[in-house]
Scaffold this active site. Structure first.
Site, mmCIF file in Angstrom:
data_model
loop_
_atom_site.group_PDB
_atom_site.id
_atom_site.type_symbol
_atom_site.label_atom_id
_atom_site.label_comp_id
_atom_site.label_asym_id
_atom_site.label_seq_id
_atom_site.Cartn_x
_atom_site.Cartn_y
_atom_site.Cartn_z
ATOM 1 N N LYS A 55 -58.917 -3.874 -10.681
ATOM 2 C CA LYS A 55 -58.713 -3.411 -12.073
ATOM 3 C C LYS A 55 -57.232 -3.254 -12.348
ATOM 4 O O LYS A 55 -56.422 -3.078 -11.427
ATOM 5 C CB LYS A 55 -59.431 -2.082 -12.326
ATOM 6 C CG LYS A 55 -58.935 -0.866 -11.517
ATOM 7 C CD LYS A 55 -57.771 -0.107 -12.125
ATOM 8 C CE LYS A 55 -57.294 1.016 -11.208
ATOM 9 N NZ LYS A 55 -55.955 1.516 -11.464
ATOM 10 N N SER B 18 -53.235 -0.630 -1.348
ATOM 11 C CA SER B 18 -52.381 0.490 -1.805
ATOM 12 C C SER B 18 -51.479 0.034 -2.939
ATOM 13 O O SER B 18 -50.261 0.183 -2.895
ATOM 14 C CB SER B 18 -51.506 1.028 -0.675
ATOM 15 O OG SER B 18 -52.284 1.569 0.325
ATOM 16 N N GLY C 154 -52.482 0.205 -6.581
ATOM 17 C CA GLY C 154 -52.792 0.654 -7.953
ATOM 18 C C GLY C 154 -53.813 -0.238 -8.633
ATOM 19 O O GLY C 154 -53.996 -0.192 -9.844
ATOM 20 N N ALA D 198 -57.081 -0.444 -7.401
ATOM 21 C CA ALA D 198 -58.404 0.090 -7.012
ATOM 22 C C ALA D 198 -59.139 -0.801 -6.006
ATOM 23 O O ALA D 198 -60.365 -0.830 -5.994
ATOM 24 C CB ALA D 198 -59.288 0.343 -8.237
ATOM 25 N N ASP E 225 -61.975 6.566 -8.684
ATOM 26 C CA ASP E 225 -62.095 5.271 -9.382
ATOM 27 C C ASP E 225 -63.390 4.535 -9.046
ATOM 28 O O ASP E 225 -63.683 3.495 -9.636
ATOM 29 C CB ASP E 225 -60.927 4.347 -8.998
ATOM 30 C CG ASP E 225 -59.631 4.730 -9.699
ATOM 31 O OD1 ASP E 225 -59.690 5.455 -10.705
ATOM 32 O OD2 ASP E 225 -58.569 4.282 -9.225
HETATM 33 O O1 C5P Z 1 -60.120 10.135 -5.543
HETATM 34 P P1 C5P Z 1 -59.026 9.351 -4.888
HETATM 35 O O2 C5P Z 1 -59.128 9.378 -3.390
HETATM 36 O O3 C5P Z 1 -58.882 7.958 -5.410
HETATM 37 O O4 C5P Z 1 -57.693 10.095 -5.287
HETATM 38 C C1 C5P Z 1 -56.519 10.009 -4.517
HETATM 39 C C2 C5P Z 1 -55.587 11.136 -4.902
HETATM 40 O O5 C5P Z 1 -55.075 10.913 -6.213
HETATM 41 C C3 C5P Z 1 -56.203 12.506 -4.953
HETATM 42 O O6 C5P Z 1 -56.173 13.112 -3.697
HETATM 43 C C4 C5P Z 1 -55.299 13.225 -5.939
HETATM 44 O O7 C5P Z 1 -54.096 13.617 -5.305
HETATM 45 C C5 C5P Z 1 -54.918 12.133 -6.915
HETATM 46 N N1 C5P Z 1 -55.767 12.113 -8.120
HETATM 47 C C6 C5P Z 1 -55.638 13.118 -9.070
HETATM 48 N N2 C5P Z 1 -56.437 13.087 -10.190
HETATM 49 C C7 C5P Z 1 -57.300 12.073 -10.393
HETATM 50 C C8 C5P Z 1 -57.435 11.039 -9.453
HETATM 51 C C9 C5P Z 1 -56.656 11.080 -8.323
HETATM 52 O O8 C5P Z 1 -54.839 14.041 -8.913
HETATM 53 N N3 C5P Z 1 -58.039 12.078 -11.492
#
Ligand code: C5P
Length: 287
Positions: free
Chosen positions: A8, A95, A97, A99, A135
């Site tokens: 994405k 890594s 951005g 997803a 995501d």
């Molecule tokens: O959920 P995911 O593992 O993809 O998120 C990675 C990190 O990104 C989280 O630990 C958090 O620090 C940050 N994050 C956030 N708010 C979101 C999504 C991600 O702060 N809505």
């Protein structure tokens, strides 16, 4: 059985507030692009989950979102795992951005739902997916969507008109938490015009979307890049894209991938050839 796992891009990303649980409430417009990893799921008879990929540096244990998805699928459905082998052929930069990991998790959930004929709805798969990452629910659906909450409150939007997209992943990995940590919500001065993007999508107006591309994580991600000696890299990529006729450019998610949207395939090809000289991880996608 084979499944596709799409990347994405963010057409917009706004951070609204920091939550008690440490996550942030977001408002973003996401769009699936025609770049995908291949997920191959086969039976084995050892009762285990085994994972392999074409990238030797990726973990193949419960640190990998695809593995976590398989593990959760069996726990949540109560199905006894007969043994499955998952192979992932990665094309989506890691890594980045885009997803990639969340999309792999979503593809494994959708795939196992089909293989074991569990008939879970997308809503149910998204609830399981949210436990893996913010995501993952969006990746269960794909397409062009408004994502709110931490990313799990989803509203379908009209698809972005077909257009070539060039993606550039600078040769550095950025950790998403390190970017979110730098955000002070009160000091965000500019927010994306999400309503304008949505009405442009409704009017099939590619230029209207492109002039409104905006991501509040771009500035903190650039600070992280600068600290790693890659100051100005985002601007450099964008300027080459714009010189070649891009109608809009933006960093996706927490970066570091920068993408350009084009209305003309030749312009996209020109940008991608120029960018490849400095950034080997440049991909041109023709939707
Ligand atoms: O959920 P995911 O593992 O993809 O998120 C990675 C990190 O990104 C989280 O630990 C958090 O620090 C940050 N994050 C956030 N708010 C979101 C999504 C991600 O702060 N809505």
């Amino acid at each position: 059985m084979k499944f596709k796992s799409y990347a994405k891009i963010n057409l917009s990303l706004d951070v609204l507030r920091k939550r008690e649980d440490g996550y942030h409430d977001l408002c973003m417009v996401m769009h699936s692009v025609n770049l995908y990893d291949d997920i191959d799921i086969n039976f084995s008879d050892d009762g285990k989950i085994s994972l392999s990929t074409n990238l030797s540096f990726l973990p193949c244990n419960n640190k990998n979102h695809a593995y976590m998805a398989a593990d959760l699928f069996f726990k949540e459905t109560g199905i006894e795992n007969p043994g499955i082998k998952i192979n992932i052929f990665k094309r989506i930069p890691v890594s980045a951005g885009l997803a990639g990991g969340s999309s792999n998790a979503a593809a494994v959930l959708r795939g196992l739902n089909e293989i074991f004929d569990t008939k879970l709805s997308k809503e149910q798969l998204a609830v399981i997916g949210k436990k893996i990452g913010a995501d993952v629910p969006y990746c269960i659906y794909g397409g062009t969507m408004l994502a709110e909450g931490i990313g799990e409150i989803l509203t379908p939007l009209p698809d972005l008109p077909e257009c070539p997209v060039v993606l550039v992943k600078p040769d550095i990995n950025i950790s998403t938490p390190s970017v979110f940590k730098r955000i002070d919500v009160k000091s965000i001065k500019l927010h994306p015009d999400t309503k304008g993007i949505i009405s442009s999508l409704k009017n099939n107006d590619l230029n209207g979307v492109c002039k409104r591309l905006y991501n509040v994580l771009e500035a903190p991600a650039e600070e992280v890049l600068a600290e790693s000696g890659m100051s100005g890299v985002t601007g450099h990529i964008k300027s080459i894209m714009l010189d070649c006729g891009a109608i809009g450019t933006l960093m996706s998610g927490s970066g570091p991938t920068v993408y350009g949207i084009f209305s003309d395939e030749n312009n996209a090809k020109c940008a991608s050839e120029k960018l490849k000289k400095t950034y080997p991880s440049t991909l041109a996608i023709y939707q």
